[in-house]
Design a protein around this motif. Structure first.
Motif, PDB file in Angstrom:
ATOM      1  N   THR B  41      73.092  75.895  62.761  1.00 36.99           N
ATOM      2  CA  THR B  41      72.252  77.007  62.328  1.00 36.99           C
ATOM      3  C   THR B  41      72.451  77.294  60.844  1.00 36.99           C
ATOM      4  O   THR B  41      71.500  77.562  60.109  1.00 36.99           O
ATOM      5  CB  THR B  41      72.567  78.256  63.164  1.00 36.99           C
ATOM      6  OG1 THR B  41      72.376  77.926  64.534  1.00 36.99           O
ATOM      7  CG2 THR B  41      71.680  79.410  62.796  1.00 36.99           C
ATOM      8  N   GLU B  83      66.912  79.802  65.915  1.00 37.93           N
ATOM      9  CA  GLU B  83      67.712  80.145  67.078  1.00 37.93           C
ATOM     10  C   GLU B  83      67.603  81.653  67.291  1.00 37.93           C
ATOM     11  O   GLU B  83      67.582  82.415  66.330  1.00 37.93           O
ATOM     12  CB  GLU B  83      69.164  79.775  66.769  1.00 37.93           C
ATOM     13  CG  GLU B  83      70.122  80.002  67.880  1.00 37.93           C
ATOM     14  CD  GLU B  83      71.548  79.619  67.443  1.00 37.93           C
ATOM     15  OE1 GLU B  83      72.271  79.103  68.274  1.00 37.93           O
ATOM     16  OE2 GLU B  83      71.900  79.845  66.270  1.00 37.93           O
ATOM     17  N   ASP B 160      65.686  74.844  65.863  1.00 30.19           N
ATOM     18  CA  ASP B 160      67.076  75.151  66.174  1.00 30.19           C
ATOM     19  C   ASP B 160      67.209  75.453  67.659  1.00 30.19           C
ATOM     20  O   ASP B 160      66.819  76.520  68.130  1.00 30.19           O
ATOM     21  CB  ASP B 160      67.550  76.345  65.330  1.00 30.19           C
ATOM     22  CG  ASP B 160      69.063  76.443  65.297  1.00 30.19           C
ATOM     23  OD1 ASP B 160      69.722  75.653  66.001  1.00 30.19           O
ATOM     24  OD2 ASP B 160      69.580  77.310  64.574  1.00 30.19           O
ATOM     25  N   GLU B 161      67.721  74.515  68.393  1.00 30.10           N
ATOM     26  CA  GLU B 161      67.933  74.647  69.836  1.00 30.10           C
ATOM     27  C   GLU B 161      66.734  75.214  70.577  1.00 30.10           C
ATOM     28  O   GLU B 161      66.810  76.257  71.209  1.00 30.10           O
ATOM     29  CB  GLU B 161      69.167  75.519  70.109  1.00 30.10           C
ATOM     30  CG  GLU B 161      70.388  74.954  69.412  1.00 30.10           C
ATOM     31  CD  GLU B 161      71.689  75.371  70.060  1.00 30.10           C
ATOM     32  OE1 GLU B 161      71.687  75.574  71.288  1.00 30.10           O
ATOM     33  OE2 GLU B 161      72.688  75.493  69.340  1.00 30.10           O
TER      34      GLU B 161
HETATM   35 MG   LIG Z   1      73.170  77.669  66.114  1.00 32.98          MG
END
Ligand SMILES: [Mg+2]
Ligand SMILES: Nc1ncnc2c1ncn2[C@@H]1O[C@H](COP(=O)(O)OP(=O)(O)OP(=O)(O)O)[C@@H](O)[C@H]1O
Ligand SMILES: Nc1ncnc2c1ncn2[C@@H]1O[C@H](COP(=O)(O)OP(=O)(O)OP(=O)(O)O)[C@@H](O)[C@H]1O
Ligand SMILES: [Mg+2]
Lengths: 348, 235, 255, 361, 287
Positions: B41, B83, B160-161
């Motif tokens: 991140t 995220e 991000d994820e």
């Molecule tokens: Mg992260």
């Protein structure tokens, strides 16, 4: 420097501070200084109350000055208009602010964050308006005079400044002692858990309302006691006692000293009260200096004097620990140092 | 497309990224693998301009974006789907999507076109388009977030994820979507814990550990690597 | 252990939970799966008392808890973790946990004032309980670390420990392995297993199918607030409705 | 140095009442400068200069008490001026013990009724005005009074007294609707409520400017009757805000200093204007004359001892230079109140006219 | 009878002013996430600024209003840059204290420059309209019309323009706004500028029927707080509705119940409403 910090946070420092407080009237060059110190102590007691509800429980209570005034007025009305002697009226004052605190608490504490803050702002203002308008009870804008001084049982005369100073000091020491007790106890942890987050606290089986109301009532008792002492000291009260500015003042003291810390309220109150006294010579210009000072402080020392000091010491502690176990991974060490300590650590 | 040279990021005294150099080629889909707290991140936020690197250079298509403002980064065609989603909770789903196209606000027709594409991708958002984004379930919000990022017409998409907390069916769809977006010409940098699914659609991958890139390889090499399998794919 | 009867929860016009009846047995791992927005978290919130159901009732061990307040339900032995963990970032792990056992203690203001032996006893017990829970989740070595300094997975474990410190009989875990890598997921699964071995009933929401399928004794599948299936992992895997709504035809996405 | 005598002042210098505090202080400043310019206070063969020490109390009694202690103990002030009754009451608690002369600028009667030996009430009590205004209004304007005064302490006492006396003289109060003059955002509602009761005379008054607004709005709403203007407001200033003297036709109030015909008053106004660039109000004039009287009393007593000053104040008032006494105060009662002749002014045909007051027994 | 309409008119006047002030407050709340206690001081400075332009420089009323609007807008932006921006990551109580610091400072500066005298602001609209006994001074009519025009314009701006919705987006998620390419600093400054401008306009509209003095903002700002709570914080229509509710409560309460207690009526109303609806009258369901 670091050694000095260690000394400052030790038990010895607290005793030394107490000793200083005890001999202050002998060192002071005149009664005025003692009087200012005594009034700072009275405010400090109220600020401790604010610290419970705002610092530990996380609810910004803007009616605190109102409860202070309720304490002062209860004492005033009972002694001046109904001929009570000081101590019974004093107890009644603590009781009446607690009762009102309870009633306001059960309504207001259902509200969250700013809603709570503004609700209490309005409650404080309503208290002010009532004191101002309900003439039959409060004498309205005329205020109440001839309030009894604390009864010394024939041994001491508390209408003298120095004996009164010691009386207030006694209350203050008790207030701090109790606060320290509270914050390190299970109850204090419960309040902190609530400050951290309602949902989580509730899932841990903590009764939110009950604990918040308890904290609120406790804070109003502090306010009521301080108000009653104030009335016994100035011996005159008027509706301006409930002015919102008093609440702002107290929040300032709390913030300057360090919110959620044990000694922040004391340091902040004494500090600011003396600064205000010494800025008197500036007259109208005073606020031109004081306003920006406040802003700078909040920006550059957000955790207050005591909070910053503890944070600094915590870092030094960590560094000291690091020196001992030099093998630790460098990253995790610096991590420790970058975290922020909080009032909680002070008692942990 | 994107190039990082010796980038370093600090939080106070703590170095979250150390000497990170990487590239994402034009049209490439690159996966960034890393455990929790590895710095994924942080890396994304540094690229997006939310945090300033303390050292190193970030360039996009030859243009230096080191220390640029987030708005400048978005204008340069680098859009992040963050995220934690970072939606506008009280605004409707539709408004969220439209704001995603903020940098293209003058191009009304283009926005409508893109909007249709996004709604096609996530049909459920069509039903919920007037609901406040905050009242959607976790997975639905993730869709809004991806949709919002797409509305920015990225040339490089940072994800991000994106599969965090999504149902398997949806995860599959999301990865398919990402792959499709990539095939249509958008470069993608994808941070994932779900390494297997991610690697399956990726061209290349980096592994980040403790703020340092420790491994790099193409899809086959990564899938075949024993350490990677153990740490990020499980069994 | 836990029984829901015709449970319904409306948010405005939306039925987040619609007429769901289910029974979870003591000492088992019960999983709830379903697409995003199916109402899984809402179901947990209803059981834990954070939301009041629009209709229907909930029983725990035969006792009707439908209208009980959150904290009373916790006292009855329902512990939970949240989809996003929030802990007290600035204090130590142990300090975070001590308050977990608060609901089993009595001392109040008066005890603080006189520093009663009850208070001291209870404080000791809370501390012990916290250590015990920390030991259980395998983090004893982190006792004095500040929460802000520990990893995501460790936080998840601390959240478990916090729920465990309340001495629950039923624990509700909302996506415990969300945002945790496969290696660590295995560790968390083992921990959940260990809880059940110690006699707890576990109720689990998770999207990681391999974890669910290998652990759960019973799975309930929700879709659009309705229960569409219920059964053992094998039954669920084979259920065409579930495959259609949730898993997808070949669910190898999660390996 | 012992040839310097501190004169203390504690009053509101910031916050909502700051204007009032500053006006009061301006009279004292002017007096001090004039006295020092003319060689200071002479007694014991020495010339003593006066040093005015002013502290802000934000109108709070507690701060006033703190300030007073500081003035007395750090600045060794034998005399402290306080312009609000809350502060006066707080100070009366210890002024005899701490030995300083409390110069109270408040006409609240109870200030002097408690037998405090070191308190001087500077303005006259206003019972004389109440009677004179009532008599004039009832004879010339009518018997129905509508109350639209302010709500602060001073106005409150006024309201009570005029209510009693008005009824005693056979009038009726048709509506009583006091309003907060210092904080109110708008008076329209309150004024319309009073007018709805159709009074012949309206009692108004707080600070001059808001009073002017009240009068203006009453006229806008069609009110034709007269006004009794409480002595805190000055008719000339009220007229200025209300939009001219024709708006305040029929208003009864105290003689504004600006239209006082005595030479002392005219001179004072001129000097004050030159110094502060505005017209003085009675706060300034009264405090100016009070400080001059104190200085004179010191000379007469040959000391700056508070008790001695108090003892010689009566004589000082009689013997002091006329130019220093714009209000012609000539007497002080035993309990410490200044006495002045009651003067009454009425606006007639767009002019402020002085009316005779029949002395009462 | 006419008295009844007179109170309606009065409620509208008060409501418009309160609403304008509350609007600025509610907008800034979105950015700061904390009520800006210094807003009342901006209102006050606005009044002094137009007074200065009109009386000392002899500028025309409308121009003075616009100039004052700009002066206060600049001041508001400065306070954002120098103070609130620095505090964006602090707990909300810190912003509040800093705001109090700003308030004390501004009041002291104004008092130093202009003194604490009550001042009277002139207006070209001195006339009085009389509709069969219903009396409407022109300035009051102007207040009502002006305030409503501004409110509608602002509402359209926020709803219909992209720039407007960036303000709302920023209010809801700062980082999210960054990531779609919104220049958050610019939005914050814009919001503060609008809020300052509104405060100055409200003050200039209102000052001619009232007085200008350093503490003139105190009660108005308290009322504005009540209003944004009633209307739901951050809600623009809520602020307008809340303003009218308080305006009418005051004028009718003041007339038919008691003028002395009219402020208690306003604040009491809030207490009662919040006791029944803890999130205000117009709060949305979602959280
Ligand atoms: Mg992260
Ligand atoms: N604002 C911050 N201040 C201090 N440290 C931070 C901050 N944000 C992140 N960190 C630390 O930096 C490191 C990298 O964090 P980052 O969020 O980039 O990891 P990540 O790989 O994205 O992890 P995850 O998989 O949990 O999202 C972590 O150790 C984290 O604790
Ligand atoms: N407080 C609320 N107000 C309004 N609607 C809500 C609220 N909470 C949940 N919902 C709605 O209820 C539905 C179920 O939500 P829930 O959070 O229970 O889903 P979930 O199954 O946990 O999904 P996920 O796996 O994505 O977390 C969703 O459509 C959501 O939008
Ligand atoms: Mg969920």
């Amino acid at each position: 420097m670091y050694q000095l910090a260690a000394i400052l946070t030790g038990r010895g420092a607290k005793l030394a501070a107490l000793l200083m407080a005890l001999i202050f009237p002998l060192l002071a060059s005149n009664e005025y200084q003692v009087y200012v110190m005594a009034s700072a102590f009275v405010w400090a007691i109220a600020v401790y109350g604010l610290n419970i509800i705002t610092g530990y429980c996380g609810q910004l209570n803007l009616a605190h000055g109102g409860f202070f005034a309720i304490g002062a007025y209860t004492l005033a009305i009972l002694t001046a208009d109904h001929g009570w002697s000081f101590w019974p009226a004093f107890i009644a004052a603590a009781f009446s602010s607690a009762l009102l605190g309870f009633l306001v608490g059960i309504v207001s504490l259902r509200l969250k964050e700013h809603y709570f803050a503004i609700f209490t702002l309005c409650v404080g203002f309503i208290i002010y308006l009532l004191l101002d308008k309900w003439e039959e009870l409060t004498h309205g804008a005329l205020g109440i005079r001839d309030i009894a001084a604390p009864n010394g049982l024939g041994l001491v005369d508390f209408s003298e400044t120095r004996p009164f100073y010691y009386l207030v000091l006694g209350f203050l020491v008790f207030a701090i002692w109790f606060m320290g007790r509270l914050s390190s106890s299970l109850l204090g942890r419960t309040l902190l858990a609530i400050r951290n987050g309602d949902d989580l606290a509730e899932s841990l089986g903590i009764n939110l309302m009950r604990n918040k109301v308890l904290a609120f009532v406790l804070s109003t008792i502090y306010a009521g006691v301080a108000g009653a002492l104030y009335a016994g000291m100035v011996r005159f009260v008027g509706p301006e006692e409930a002015n919102i500015n008093h609440t702002f003042d107290m929040i300032t003291y709390l913030l300057v000293g360090g919110i959620g810390t044990l000694f922040g309220p004391l340091v902040g109150t004494i500090g600011i009260v003396w600064i205000t006294q010494s800025l008197q010579f500036l007259e109208d210009y005073r606020m031109i200096i004081f306003g920006p000072l406040l802003v700078l402080l909040v920006i550059f020392m957000p955790r207050g004097l005591v909070g910053s000091f503890l944070g600094w010491k915590y870092r030094k502690d960590a560094e000291a620990a690091q020196a001992v176990s030099a093998k630790q991974d460098a990253a995790s060490e610096t991590r420790v140092s970058s975290t922020q300590s909080d009032g909680v650590n002070e008692h942990a | 497309m994107l190039q990082l040279d010796h980038v370093e990021v600090c939080y106070g005294a703590f170095k979250a990224l150390k000497d990170v150099s990487m590239t994402v080629g034009q049209g490439e889909l690159v996966v960034l693998l890393g455990a929790n707290g590895a710095g994924k991140t942080t890396l994304f936020n540094a690229i997006s301009g939310l945090i300033k690197p303390s050292a190193g250079d970030i360039t996009v298509e030859g243009q230096s974006l080191t220390g640029a403002k987030p708005s400048a980064v978005v204008s340069a065609g680098v859009v992040q789907c963050p995220e934690g989603r970072k939606l506008f909770p009280q605004m409707s789903v539709m408004q969220n999507l439209l704001l995603g196209a903020y940098v293209h606000r003058r191009d009304k027709a283009g926005i409508q076109q893109k909007l249709r594409e996004v709604l096609e991708l996530f049909p459920i958002l069509e039903d919920k388009k007037d609901q406040p984004a905050g009242s959607l379930s976790g997975g639905q919000q993730q869709m809004v977030a991806i949709g919002r990022a797409l509305m920015g017409r990225p040339r490089l998409l940072l994800l991000d994820e994106p599969s965090l907390g999504l149902a398997p069916l949806v995860v599959k769809q999301v990865f398919e979507t990402i792959s499709r977006i990539n095939r249509q010409g958008t470069s993608v940098l994808l941070a994932e814990q779900n390494a297997f699914a991610a690697l399956k659609i990726a061209h290349r991958a980096y592994v980040i550990e403790g703020g340092r890139l420790v491994m790099e390889g193409d899809q086959a090499a990564m899938l075949g690597n024993e350490d990677v399998r153990k740490a990020y794919i499980g069994a | 252990m836990l029984r829901a009867l015709n449970l319904t929860k409306m948010f405005g016009g939306l039925a987040a939970i619609k007429d769901v009846s289910v029974t979870f047995e003591t000492g088992k791992i019960n999983a709830i799966i379903g697409p995003n927005g199916a109402g899984k978290s809402t179901f947990f919130n209803l059981v834990a008392g954070a939301y009041k159901p629009t209709s229907g009732c909930i029983e725990i061990d035969g006792q009707d808890v439908t209208h009980l307040r959150c904290d009373l339900i916790a006292r009855l032995g329902v512990g939970r973790t949240f989809q996003t963990t929030n802990l007290f970032d600035q204090s130590t792990v142990l300090d975070n946990l001590i308050v977990g056992h608060r609901l089993r203690t009595q001392s109040g203001l008066w005890d603080v004032l006189i520093n009663s032996s009850r208070l001291q006893r209870e404080e000791r017990r809370c501390r012990e309980k916290a250590r015990e829970a920390l030991d259980f989740v395998g983090l004893s070595h982190l006792e004095n670390r500040v929460i802000a300094d520990i990893s995501q997975e460790e936080r998840k474990r601390v959240a478990f420990a916090l729920a465990l410190a309340t001495e629950p009989r039923l624990v509700l875990l909302d996506e415990p392995a969300g945002g945790v890598n496969p290696e660590e997921t295995v560790g968390l699964a083992a921990l959940i297993r260990k809880m059940v071995d110690h006699g707890l009933t576990v109720c689990l929401i998770e999207h990681k199918m391999d974890m669910i399928m290998s652990m759960a004794d019973k799975i309930m599948v929700l879709n659009h607030g309705e229960k569409i299936a219920e059964g053992t992992p094998e039954e669920i895997k084979a259920n065409p409705i579930v495959i259609e709504a949730y898993l997808g035809s070949d669910h190898d996405a999660a390996a | 140095a012992d040839d310097k005598i501190s004169i203390g002042f504690t009053g509101p210098l910031s916050g909502g009442a700051a204007l009032y505090g500053e006006n009061t202080l301006s009279g004292l400043k002017m007096a001090v400068e004039e006295i020092n310019a003319s060689g200071g206070v002479k007694f014991g063969g020495k010339q003593h200069t006066l040093d005015l020490v002013s502290l802000d109390d934000r109108y709070t009694p507690a701060q006033a008490a703190t300030n007073a202690k500081r003035l007395v103990q750090e600045s060794k002030a034998p005399v402290v001026f306080v312009p609000h009754s809350g502060g006066v009451f707080a100070l009366q608690d210890f002024n005899e013990k701490s030995n300083f002369l409390l110069m109270a600028y408040t006409s609240v009667p109870s200030v002097t009724e408690k037998g405090n030996k070191l308190t001087v009430r500077i303005p006259p009590t206003f019972d004389g005005y109440v009677e004179a205004f009532t008599d004039y209004a009832q004879t010339n304007q009518g018997k129905k009074l509508g109350i639209a005064g302010a709500t602060h302490e001073y106005a409150k006492i006024w309201t009570d007294m005029i209510t009693d006396y008005w009824k005693k003289q056979g009038g009726t109060i048709v509506v009583s609707n006091p309003m907060d003059y210092n904080k109110s955002a708008d008076f329209y509602t309150g004024v319309s409520k009073v007018i709805a009761a159709d009074p012949d005379v309206m009692f108004v008054g707080g600070a001059s400017e808001p009073t002017g607004l009240v009068v203006q709005q009453a006229r806008q709403l069609g009110y034709q009757g007269g006004f009794i203007v409480m002595d805190q407001a000055k008719i000339d200033e009220v007229a200025e805000v209300a939009g001219g003297l024709e708006m305040v036709e029929g208003a009864i109030g105290v003689m504004p200093l600006s239209v006082y015909d005595t030479k002392a008053a005219q001179d004072f106004v001129k000097r004050y204007k030159a110094k502060f660039n505005k017209v003085p109000g009675s706060e300034a004039a009264y405090n100016y004359l009070a400080l001059n009287a104190v200085a004179k009393a010191m000379e007469l007593a040959g000391s700056s001892d508070p008790t001695a000053i108090r003892k010689h104040l009566g004589e000082a008032l009689k013997t002091m230079d006329d130019s220093k006494n714009p209000y012609e105060v000539v007497e002080i009662t035993d309990d410490g109140g200044f006495v002045t002749e009651t003067l009454l002014a009425v606006v007639e045909d767009g002019k402020i006219v002085r009316k005779p007051v029949e002395p009462k027994k | 009878m006419n008295m009844f309409f007179q109170q309606i008119l009065n409620g509208l006047t008060l409501g418009s002013i309160y609403g304008l002030v509350a609007l600025g407050l509610t907008l800034v709340y979105g950015i700061l996430h904390t009520p800006n206690f210094a807003h009342g001081a901006l209102y006050m400075v606005g009044a002094f600024a137009s007074y200065f332009f009109m009386v000392d420089l002899g500028v025309h009323y409308w121009i003075a209003m616009v100039l004052a609007g700009f002066v206060v807008a600049v001041l508001a932006v400065l306070s954002e840059r120098l103070v609130f921006h620095q505090l964006r990551n602090s707990p909300p109580i810190h912003d509040k204290i800093a705001a109090i610091g700003i308030l004390l400072f501004l009041e002291a500066v104004v008092q130093m420059i202009w003194g604490s005298d009550f001042r009277r602001m002139p207006t070209p609209y001195m006339g009085i309209l009389n509709f069969d006994g219903l009396i409407i001074p022109e300035q009051r009519l102007l207040i009502i019309l002006g305030a409503f025009a501004l409110m509608i314009m602002l509402h359209l701006f926020l709803r219909k323009t992209m720039v407007g919705s960036t303000i709302i987006a920023m209010a809801q998620n700062r980082e999210g706004a960054f990531l779609v390419g919104i220049d958050a600093n610019r939005v914050a400054m814009l919001t503060f500028a609008i809020s300052g401008f509104l405060a100055a306009v409200a003050a200039t509209l209102y000052a001619p029927i009232n007085l200008v003095y350093p503490s003139m903002g105190h009660l108005v700002i308290m009322k504005a707080f009540v209003i944004i709570i009633l209307g739901g914080m951050g809600s623009v229509p809520g602020a307008i509705a809340g303003g009218l509710i308080i305006g009418f409560a005051e004028s009718f309460g003041g007339f038919y119940i008691s003028t002395a207690y009219k402020d208690i009526i306003a604040f009491g109303l809030l207490v009662v409403i919040l006791s029944i609806r803890p999130t205000g009258l117009f709060a949305k369901g979602a959280h």
